[in-house]
Design an enzyme around this catalytic site. Structure first.
Site, PDB file in Angstrom:
ATOM      1  CG  ASP A   1      -9.415  -1.778  -3.107  1.00 12.53           C
ATOM      2  OD1 ASP A   1      -8.524  -0.970  -3.438  1.00 12.53           O
ATOM      3  OD2 ASP A   1     -10.595  -1.659  -3.478  1.00 12.53           O
TER       4      ASP A   1
ATOM      5  CB  THR B   1      -0.940   0.038   1.229  1.00 14.40           C
ATOM      6  OG1 THR B   1      -1.689   1.264   1.197  1.00 14.40           O
ATOM      7  CG2 THR B   1      -0.182  -0.029   2.542  1.00 14.40           C
TER       8      THR B   1
HETATM    9  P1  ITT Z   1      -3.491   1.902  -1.596  1.00 13.14           P
HETATM   10  O1  ITT Z   1      -4.328   1.540  -2.791  1.00 13.14           O
HETATM   11  O2  ITT Z   1      -2.086   2.246  -1.956  1.00 13.14           O
HETATM   12  O3  ITT Z   1      -3.592   0.883  -0.514  1.00 13.14           O
HETATM   13  P2  ITT Z   1      -5.456   3.989  -1.279  1.00 13.14           P
HETATM   14  O4  ITT Z   1      -5.665   5.081  -0.278  1.00 13.14           O
HETATM   15  O5  ITT Z   1      -5.485   4.399  -2.728  1.00 13.14           O
HETATM   16  O6  ITT Z   1      -4.078   3.263  -0.935  1.00 13.14           O
HETATM   17  P3  ITT Z   1      -7.829   2.414  -1.733  1.00 13.14           P
HETATM   18  O7  ITT Z   1      -7.661   2.416  -3.213  1.00 13.14           O
HETATM   19  O8  ITT Z   1      -8.226   1.144  -1.056  1.00 13.14           O
HETATM   20  O9  ITT Z   1      -6.484   2.866  -1.006  1.00 13.14           O
HETATM   21  O10 ITT Z   1      -8.841   3.567  -1.370  1.00 13.14           O
HETATM   22  C1  ITT Z   1      -9.472   3.547  -0.148  1.00 13.14           C
HETATM   23  C2  ITT Z   1      -9.984   4.938   0.185  1.00 13.14           C
HETATM   24  O11 ITT Z   1     -11.162   4.796   0.999  1.00 13.14           O
HETATM   25  C3  ITT Z   1      -8.969   5.697   1.040  1.00 13.14           C
HETATM   26  O12 ITT Z   1      -8.098   6.484   0.261  1.00 13.14           O
HETATM   27  C4  ITT Z   1      -9.891   6.542   1.926  1.00 13.14           C
HETATM   28  O13 ITT Z   1     -10.303   7.684   1.220  1.00 13.14           O
HETATM   29  C5  ITT Z   1     -11.100   5.627   2.113  1.00 13.14           C
HETATM   30  N1  ITT Z   1     -10.923   4.786   3.321  1.00 13.14           N
HETATM   31  C6  ITT Z   1     -10.658   3.452   3.367  1.00 13.14           C
HETATM   32  N2  ITT Z   1     -10.505   3.031   4.627  1.00 13.14           N
HETATM   33  C7  ITT Z   1     -10.659   4.115   5.402  1.00 13.14           C
HETATM   34  C8  ITT Z   1     -10.588   4.334   6.789  1.00 13.14           C
HETATM   35  O14 ITT Z   1     -10.290   3.354   7.641  1.00 13.14           O
HETATM   36  N3  ITT Z   1     -10.808   5.565   7.244  1.00 13.14           N
HETATM   37  C9  ITT Z   1     -11.080   6.578   6.398  1.00 13.14           C
HETATM   38  N4  ITT Z   1     -11.136   6.468   5.073  1.00 13.14           N
HETATM   39  C10 ITT Z   1     -10.932   5.243   4.564  1.00 13.14           C
END
Ligand code: ITT
Length: 199
Positions: free
Chosen positions: A66, A7
């Protein structure tokens, strides 16, 4: 066991390291490896893209998450597109965009979903899923966490996720639940070779 944490999100890295500390795994970063574009339409597809790419590139087991926020009044948006919501460049801007979309909306129910995948270089994968329901505030509260945490109050709580410590968030959160299932599966060593799915 050496495991790559696949990540680019520092908030996820903190939560994963805290939740899995008792396993004693040696968690490694991406060290310059670029993750593939997230072209999937489900959390599972995108988690697999990230975890499998990292496992193959590094020749080590790799863990990806994800996740996303599903807002009832927005028909489940932004969901898998949570990191790109409104094409806004950062968490603060995305939170403002969400608040704008939700202005005057009575139904503020929302749900976080996390799919954690552990992929091995030979293609074997384990999948764990966790969810957390709650409501969205009309303005941000708290400095901890990341993403939409300052706007989200879990059901049964009065504080936002951003007003909790990493350990407090882990006991209730979507990612905490998925990682707890992984922890339980691995506590006594590697599990038998079958895909593990846990709600
Ligand atoms: P990686 O793909 O590199 O892991 P990313 O931030 O792009 O990082 P995702 O594609 O899974 O990850 O996007 C998930 C989004 O959803 C994240 O950027 C946040 O905006 C939101 N999100 C997920 N889990 C969360 C949490 O525990 N608290 C707050 N927002 C969250």
């Amino acid at each position: 066991m050496r495991v790559v944490v696949a990540t680019g999100n520092a908030g996820k890295v903190r939560e994963i390291a805290e939740a899995l500390s008792e396993l004693g795994w040696q968690l490694e970063g991406l060290n310059g490896l670029t993750l593939p574009e997230e072209t999937g339409t489900t959390y599972e597809e995108n988690a697999a893209l990230k975890a499998c790419a990292a496992a193959l590139a590094k020749g080590l087991p790799a863990l990806a998450d994800d996740s996303g926020l599903e807002v009832a009044a927005l028909d489940g948006q932004p969901g898998v597109y949570s990191a790109r919501f409104g094409n806004r460049p950062n968490d603060t801007e995305r939170n403002l965009y969400l608040l704008e979309k939700m202005r005057g909306v009575q139904d503020r129910r929302a749900k976080f979903v996390s799919v954690v995948m552990l992929a091995y270089p030979d293609g074997h994968v384990e999948t764990y899923r966790g969810e957390l329901t709650g409501t969205l505030l009309e303005g941000p509260r708290g400095e901890n966490g990341f993403g939409y945490d300052p706007l989200f109050v879990p059901d049964g709580e009065t504080r936002t996720l951003a007003e909790m410590t990493v350990a407090e968030k882990r006991t209730i959160s979507h990612r905490g639940r998925a990682l707890a299932a992984l922890l339980a599966t691995h506590r006594n060593g590697p599990p038998p070779r079958e895909t593990v799915r846990t709600e």
